[in-house]
Design a protein around this motif. Structure first.
Motif, mmCIF file in Angstrom:
data_model
loop_
_atom_site.group_PDB
_atom_site.id
_atom_site.type_symbol
_atom_site.label_atom_id
_atom_site.label_comp_id
_atom_site.label_asym_id
_atom_site.label_seq_id
_atom_site.Cartn_x
_atom_site.Cartn_y
_atom_site.Cartn_z
ATOM 1 N N ALA A 345 0.824 -1.213 0.000
ATOM 2 C CA ALA A 345 0.000 0.000 0.000
ATOM 3 C C ALA A 345 0.852 1.255 0.000
ATOM 4 O O ALA A 345 0.405 2.314 -0.427
ATOM 5 C CB ALA A 345 -0.929 -0.007 1.218
ATOM 6 N N THR A 346 2.089 1.163 0.480
ATOM 7 C CA THR A 346 2.923 2.357 0.608
ATOM 8 C C THR A 346 4.048 2.429 -0.418
ATOM 9 O O THR A 346 4.503 3.519 -0.758
ATOM 10 C CB THR A 346 3.535 2.435 2.020
ATOM 11 O OG1 THR A 346 4.267 1.247 2.296
ATOM 12 C CG2 THR A 346 2.432 2.603 3.066
ATOM 13 N N LEU A 347 4.514 1.287 -0.903
ATOM 14 C CA LEU A 347 5.555 1.307 -1.934
ATOM 15 C C LEU A 347 4.896 1.485 -3.295
ATOM 16 O O LEU A 347 4.712 0.544 -4.059
ATOM 17 C CB LEU A 347 6.385 0.023 -1.900
ATOM 18 C CG LEU A 347 7.284 -0.192 -0.687
ATOM 19 C CD1 LEU A 347 8.130 -1.429 -0.871
ATOM 20 C CD2 LEU A 347 8.157 1.021 -0.427
ATOM 21 N N THR A 348 4.501 2.717 -3.584
ATOM 22 C CA THR A 348 3.847 3.019 -4.847
ATOM 23 C C THR A 348 4.858 2.993 -5.987
ATOM 24 O O THR A 348 6.066 2.972 -5.776
ATOM 25 C CB THR A 348 3.181 4.397 -4.776
ATOM 26 O OG1 THR A 348 4.176 5.369 -4.431
ATOM 27 C CG2 THR A 348 2.083 4.410 -3.728
ATOM 28 N N ASP A 349 4.355 3.056 -7.211
ATOM 29 C CA ASP A 349 5.234 2.946 -8.368
ATOM 30 C C ASP A 349 6.248 4.085 -8.442
ATOM 31 O O ASP A 349 7.392 3.882 -8.850
ATOM 32 C CB ASP A 349 4.404 2.916 -9.657
ATOM 33 C CG ASP A 349 4.069 1.495 -10.078
ATOM 34 O OD1 ASP A 349 4.253 0.594 -9.248
ATOM 35 O OD2 ASP A 349 3.627 1.296 -11.206
ATOM 36 N N ASP A 350 5.815 5.304 -8.042
ATOM 37 C CA ASP A 350 6.770 6.399 -8.129
ATOM 38 C C ASP A 350 7.898 6.236 -7.104
ATOM 39 O O ASP A 350 9.048 6.606 -7.354
ATOM 40 C CB ASP A 350 6.067 7.752 -7.971
ATOM 41 C CG ASP A 350 5.228 7.853 -6.717
ATOM 42 O OD1 ASP A 350 4.886 6.799 -6.152
ATOM 43 O OD2 ASP A 350 4.913 8.983 -6.295
ATOM 44 N N ILE A 351 7.581 5.656 -5.938
ATOM 45 C CA ILE A 351 8.627 5.392 -4.943
ATOM 46 C C ILE A 351 9.575 4.312 -5.451
ATOM 47 O O ILE A 351 10.804 4.443 -5.362
ATOM 48 C CB ILE A 351 7.999 4.973 -3.598
ATOM 49 C CG1 ILE A 351 7.277 6.170 -2.960
ATOM 50 C CG2 ILE A 351 9.055 4.436 -2.640
ATOM 51 C CD1 ILE A 351 6.489 5.823 -1.717
ATOM 52 N N LEU A 352 9.018 3.232 -6.010
ATOM 53 C CA LEU A 352 9.861 2.157 -6.533
ATOM 54 C C LEU A 352 10.708 2.636 -7.712
ATOM 55 O O LEU A 352 11.876 2.274 -7.842
ATOM 56 C CB LEU A 352 8.994 0.966 -6.942
ATOM 57 C CG LEU A 352 8.340 0.192 -5.790
ATOM 58 C CD1 LEU A 352 7.319 -0.794 -6.320
ATOM 59 C CD2 LEU A 352 9.385 -0.516 -4.948
ATOM 60 N N THR A 353 10.110 3.465 -8.553
ATOM 61 C CA THR A 353 10.867 4.020 -9.673
ATOM 62 C C THR A 353 12.047 4.838 -9.164
ATOM 63 O O THR A 353 13.132 4.840 -9.764
ATOM 64 C CB THR A 353 9.963 4.893 -10.557
ATOM 65 O OG1 THR A 353 8.900 4.093 -11.067
ATOM 66 C CG2 THR A 353 10.739 5.483 -11.727
ATOM 67 N N GLY A 354 11.849 5.518 -8.034
ATOM 68 C CA GLY A 354 12.912 6.330 -7.462
ATOM 69 C C GLY A 354 14.129 5.533 -7.035
ATOM 70 O O GLY A 354 15.238 6.089 -6.947
ATOM 71 N N VAL A 355 13.952 4.237 -6.758
ATOM 72 C CA VAL A 355 15.098 3.390 -6.400
ATOM 73 C C VAL A 355 15.456 2.436 -7.543
ATOM 74 O O VAL A 355 16.152 1.446 -7.348
ATOM 75 C CB VAL A 355 14.820 2.591 -5.106
ATOM 76 C CG1 VAL A 355 14.678 3.528 -3.928
ATOM 77 C CG2 VAL A 355 13.573 1.705 -5.239
ATOM 78 N N GLY A 356 14.932 2.765 -8.746
ATOM 79 C CA GLY A 356 15.301 1.990 -9.926
ATOM 80 C C GLY A 356 14.561 0.693 -10.085
ATOM 81 O O GLY A 356 15.052 -0.220 -10.769
ATOM 82 N N LEU A 357 13.342 0.562 -9.488
ATOM 83 C CA LEU A 357 12.573 -0.682 -9.576
ATOM 84 C C LEU A 357 11.162 -0.420 -10.076
ATOM 85 O O LEU A 357 10.805 0.691 -10.452
ATOM 86 C CB LEU A 357 12.521 -1.366 -8.211
ATOM 87 C CG LEU A 357 13.804 -2.014 -7.694
ATOM 88 C CD1 LEU A 357 13.513 -2.758 -6.405
ATOM 89 C CD2 LEU A 357 14.393 -2.965 -8.724
ATOM 90 N N ALA A 358 10.351 -1.462 -10.059
ATOM 91 C CA ALA A 358 8.925 -1.386 -10.357
ATOM 92 C C ALA A 358 8.226 -2.443 -9.522
ATOM 93 O O ALA A 358 8.874 -3.233 -8.826
ATOM 94 C CB ALA A 358 8.666 -1.613 -11.849
ATOM 95 N N ALA A 359 6.894 -2.481 -9.577
ATOM 96 C CA ALA A 359 6.140 -3.438 -8.770
ATOM 97 C C ALA A 359 6.329 -4.872 -9.246
ATOM 98 O O ALA A 359 6.126 -5.813 -8.485
ATOM 99 C CB ALA A 359 4.652 -3.083 -8.780
#
Length: 436
Positions: A345-359
């Motif tokens: 619920a908290t690791l949204t796509d923009d947050i994951l993108t910020g660390v070079g990942l995706a869902a």
């Protein structure tokens, strides 16, 4: 057997933590200076819908109408435009920038009949002033629900009352759906949140006996169709009116992952709680076999995934900064596939993108579900990649570096779904983490 209905159509998914107003498409009369053109026929989506769902341009009640997909254009993470695919112009004028496109069919509901929720995500593409974007990479749009259908075996149909039903839920809380003989085989679609246990409870009368019996299946995953068969299970007893001692039901499940073509047959669902019995034989060896005990099905093959202390792969784990979170993956023949999906619920796509990942990402190809390269991000977080995974017999999946990231955004549930394949089959396991 599983079938895939694939229809080339449109593009992608980007889940954002914030939201913006939906801007209408610009008219053809607007000033085009300094803008770029995007052609509608550049959208190329594979809708992977599985058996029993048709993807058509003119849909009936049980079909998916591609014209009803909601298309959204995001530039630099901000929603720029949104439209129904069927109302989309052939050419769309866009401001220069880096874009992604999302496509959604239906809304993700807790539990509904015949309401599949599909979502897809495009990779990034650039729009430049005075140029035409006529092609982007193909996109997959997949089922995001847990799909459940119920079959009543003839042995049960003959003896149960017409008013009998089976209630299905994901977890103990939240809404469920009631399956009866009248809607047998009809598909219910359930939102896959933090709950991963499918609970099916029989309520009804069998040969004059009132019966309530609960069965459960652990670690269900979205994008999977679970077909559960209930049948009559009789005990040797003269007292046919005693439901708890003489009449009960069993349940087995065939399931198939719609996207990955993985089918497992005839797994017996466990009793959610121990059922009391009143017809035990006092002379029976208490350590001997008991037909009423849940049966552990034989393994269908595939790699093994185990948690390294203090991680319990079969239960929730409290995630705290500094927690050592390691899974050991073993294959006798060598790993051929290793995919990871993050439900949080908290690791949204923009947050994951910020660390070079995706869902969703693949450790062997080092790409996301949309085909974006994330090798640098995976290596930055200490995850094994490429040849460190492919054809290896032992892989250490260490997500300890995620623990600090999870804690930043407060209390929530986070599930890492691992799908690992080798020559003997496929194993799906969930690493369940909870921040408090």
């Amino acid at each position: 057997m599983k079938f895939k209905n694939i229809y080339s159509l449109l593009g992608g998914m980007l889940l954002l933590s914030g939201c913006a107003a939906e801007a209408p498409f610009q008219s053809e009369r607007e000033d085009k200076d300094g803008m770029g053109e995007f052609r509608k026929d550049a959208l190329n989506l594979d809708v992977i819908s599985g058996d029993g769902i048709n993807v058509v341009t003119r849909a009936g009640e049980e079909d998916i109408n591609i014209n009803d997909f909601k298309i959204q254009f995001f530039k630099d993470g901000n929603l720029e435009k949104a439209v129904r695919y069927g109302e989309m112009p052939d050419v769309i004028m866009l401001d220069p920038g880096v874009y992604r496109i999302t496509a959604k069919y239906n809304e993700d509901k807790d539990a509904e009949w015949n309401n599949p929720f599909f979502e897809g995500m495009s990779g990034e593409f650039s729009v430049t002033a005075g140029s035409i974007t006529s092609d982007i990479d193909p996109i997959k749009c997949t089922l995001k629900n847990v799909k459940v259908s119920i079959i009543f075996d003839e042995t049960l149909k003959n003896d149960m009352s017409e008013e009998s039903y089976i209630e299905v839920k994901l977890g103990n809380s939240g809404p469920g759906l009631k399956y009866t003989m009248q809607n047998e085989g009809e598909a219910g679609y359930f939102r896959k949140g933090s709950e991963s246990t499918l609970i099916a409870t029989f309520h009804g009368e069998i040969n004059g006996s009132e019966v309530t019996e609960t069965k459960s299946l652990q670690e269900v995953t979205e994008g999977t169709h679970y077909q559960v068969t209930f049948k009559l299970h009789g005990h040797n007893s003269e007292n046919s009116g005693n439901a708890s001692g003489s009449v009960s039901v069993d349940a087995s499940v065939n399931y198939e992952n719609i996207e990955q073509d993985v089918t497992v047959k005839d797994q017996l669902l466990d009793d959610e709680s121990e059922r009391p019995s009143q017809d035990d034989d006092p002379n029976e060896d208490p350590n001997g076999p008991n037909d009423d005990d849940p049966v552990t099905p034989p393994s269908d093959g595939g790699p093994t995934i185990t948690g390294r202390e203090p991680i319990n792969i079969d239960d929730w784990n409290v995630a705290t900064e500094g927690l050592t979170c390691i899974l050991d993956v073993h294959s006798d023949t060598g790993i051929t596939g290793f995919k990871v999906k993050i439900n949080s619920a908290t690791l949204t796509d923009d947050i994951l993108t910020g660390v070079g990942l995706a869902a969703e990402f693949d450790l062997i190809s080092c790409t996301t579900a949309a085909g974006t390269d994330v090798k640098e991000g995976l290596e930055g977080l200490g995850l094994p990649v490429a040849e460190q995974v492919e054809n290896q017999k032992d892989v250490v999946f260490d997500v300890s570096q995620f623990m600090g990231l999870l804690g930043i955004y407060g209390a929530a549930d986070h599930i890492f779904v691992l799908t690992v394949t080798d020559a003997s089959g496929t194993t799906v396991k969930e690493l369940k983490l909870r921040t408090e």
